[in-house]
Design a protein around this motif. Sequence first.
Motif, PDB file in Angstrom:
ATOM      1  N   VAL A  54      36.531  26.609  51.311  1.00  0.00           N
ATOM      2  CA  VAL A  54      37.464  27.684  50.994  1.00  0.00           C
ATOM      3  C   VAL A  54      36.750  29.037  50.963  1.00  0.00           C
ATOM      4  O   VAL A  54      37.261  30.030  51.464  1.00  0.00           O
ATOM      5  CB  VAL A  54      38.163  27.410  49.638  1.00  0.00           C
ATOM      6  N   SER A  55      35.574  29.048  50.395  1.00  0.00           N
ATOM      7  CA  SER A  55      34.801  30.289  50.284  1.00  0.00           C
ATOM      8  C   SER A  55      33.324  29.957  50.531  1.00  0.00           C
ATOM      9  O   SER A  55      32.547  29.826  49.585  1.00  0.00           O
ATOM     10  CB  SER A  55      35.006  30.893  48.893  1.00  0.00           C
ATOM     11  N   PRO A  56      32.931  29.796  51.798  1.00  0.00           N
ATOM     12  CA  PRO A  56      31.574  29.359  52.109  1.00  0.00           C
ATOM     13  C   PRO A  56      30.511  30.342  51.605  1.00  0.00           C
ATOM     14  O   PRO A  56      30.553  31.524  51.918  1.00  0.00           O
ATOM     15  CB  PRO A  56      31.548  29.283  53.630  1.00  0.00           C
ATOM     16  N   PRO A  57      29.568  29.840  50.803  1.00  0.00           N
ATOM     17  CA  PRO A  57      28.516  30.719  50.289  1.00  0.00           C
ATOM     18  C   PRO A  57      27.400  30.938  51.306  1.00  0.00           C
ATOM     19  O   PRO A  57      27.165  30.107  52.186  1.00  0.00           O
ATOM     20  CB  PRO A  57      27.990  29.951  49.075  1.00  0.00           C
ATOM     21  N   HIS A  58      26.741  32.069  51.192  1.00  0.00           N
ATOM     22  CA  HIS A  58      25.510  32.371  51.932  1.00  0.00           C
ATOM     23  C   HIS A  58      25.676  32.339  53.452  1.00  0.00           C
ATOM     24  O   HIS A  58      24.704  32.132  54.177  1.00  0.00           O
ATOM     25  CB  HIS A  58      24.372  31.437  51.507  1.00  0.00           C
ATOM     26  N   GLY A  59      26.912  32.538  53.931  1.00  0.00           N
ATOM     27  CA  GLY A  59      27.143  32.541  55.370  1.00  0.00           C
ATOM     28  C   GLY A  59      27.054  31.173  56.007  1.00  0.00           C
ATOM     29  O   GLY A  59      26.980  31.055  57.235  1.00  0.00           O
ATOM     30  N   ILE A  60      27.056  30.114  55.198  1.00  0.00           N
ATOM     31  CA  ILE A  60      26.952  28.748  55.726  1.00  0.00           C
ATOM     32  C   ILE A  60      28.222  28.404  56.494  1.00  0.00           C
ATOM     33  O   ILE A  60      29.335  28.664  56.033  1.00  0.00           O
ATOM     34  CB  ILE A  60      26.700  27.740  54.589  1.00  0.00           C
ATOM     35  N   ASP A  61      28.050  27.810  57.643  1.00  0.00           N
ATOM     36  CA  ASP A  61      29.175  27.391  58.476  1.00  0.00           C
ATOM     37  C   ASP A  61      29.680  26.038  57.976  1.00  0.00           C
ATOM     38  O   ASP A  61      29.501  25.006  58.610  1.00  0.00           O
ATOM     39  CB  ASP A  61      28.740  27.295  59.947  1.00  0.00           C
ATOM     40  N   VAL A  62      30.293  26.068  56.801  1.00  0.00           N
ATOM     41  CA  VAL A  62      30.745  24.836  56.161  1.00  0.00           C
ATOM     42  C   VAL A  62      31.708  24.081  57.070  1.00  0.00           C
ATOM     43  O   VAL A  62      31.539  22.881  57.318  1.00  0.00           O
ATOM     44  CB  VAL A  62      31.361  25.108  54.779  1.00  0.00           C
ATOM     45  N   ALA A  63      32.724  24.755  57.598  1.00  0.00           N
ATOM     46  CA  ALA A  63      33.716  24.079  58.450  1.00  0.00           C
ATOM     47  C   ALA A  63      33.049  23.479  59.681  1.00  0.00           C
ATOM     48  O   ALA A  63      33.335  22.341  60.061  1.00  0.00           O
ATOM     49  CB  ALA A  63      34.813  25.052  58.856  1.00  0.00           C
ATOM     50  N   GLY A  64      32.138  24.225  60.304  1.00  0.00           N
ATOM     51  CA  GLY A  64      31.448  23.715  61.484  1.00  0.00           C
ATOM     52  C   GLY A  64      30.558  22.527  61.171  1.00  0.00           C
ATOM     53  O   GLY A  64      30.511  21.554  61.936  1.00  0.00           O
ATOM     54  N   LEU A  65      29.855  22.571  60.047  1.00  0.00           N
ATOM     55  CA  LEU A  65      28.987  21.457  59.666  1.00  0.00           C
ATOM     56  C   LEU A  65      29.794  20.209  59.333  1.00  0.00           C
ATOM     57  O   LEU A  65      29.412  19.099  59.717  1.00  0.00           O
ATOM     58  CB  LEU A  65      28.101  21.852  58.481  1.00  0.00           C
TER      59      LEU A  65
END
Length: 148
Positions: free
Chosen positions: A118-129
């Motif tokens: 919902v709010s990925p921290p530190h620019g991490i590509d959470v959805a992509g990962l």
Amino acid sequence: MNERDRDAAGRARNARPRDGLGRPLPYGAPGVPRQPEGIVRTPAQTLDEAQRLLAVGQPFHAHEVFEDAWKAGERPERGLWKALAQLAVGLTHEARGNSKGAAALLARGADGLEPYAVSPPHGIDVAGLVRWARDPRTPHPCPRLRVP
């Protein structure tokens, strides 16, 4: 009775050399230098170092970098670093030829990352990962950790 290997502080530490994927080698064999433990890094430094290690084919070492962040991190983000460590361990198992273990760890890592989508921290590509970890057709060499 054999004594356990211990570090300078007396904690149990296996002193056997390791190969590039973290597997123990016989004492005296040449090994790959281990990742130093307990280094406190900023989130950006953690991600940069882990990305560098993944890019050179050292997912086991990347997992150790994430583990440092997980163990030293603030309570709200500990799950984030743990999930990233699990992805790196999944890559390690895949590189070792353990596809079943790799799939389980990649899935566990994806599960752990999902709350941060919902709010990925530190620019991490959470959805992509998460997408990458869940797609069994995706080759798993080196994921991009941050949004380009």
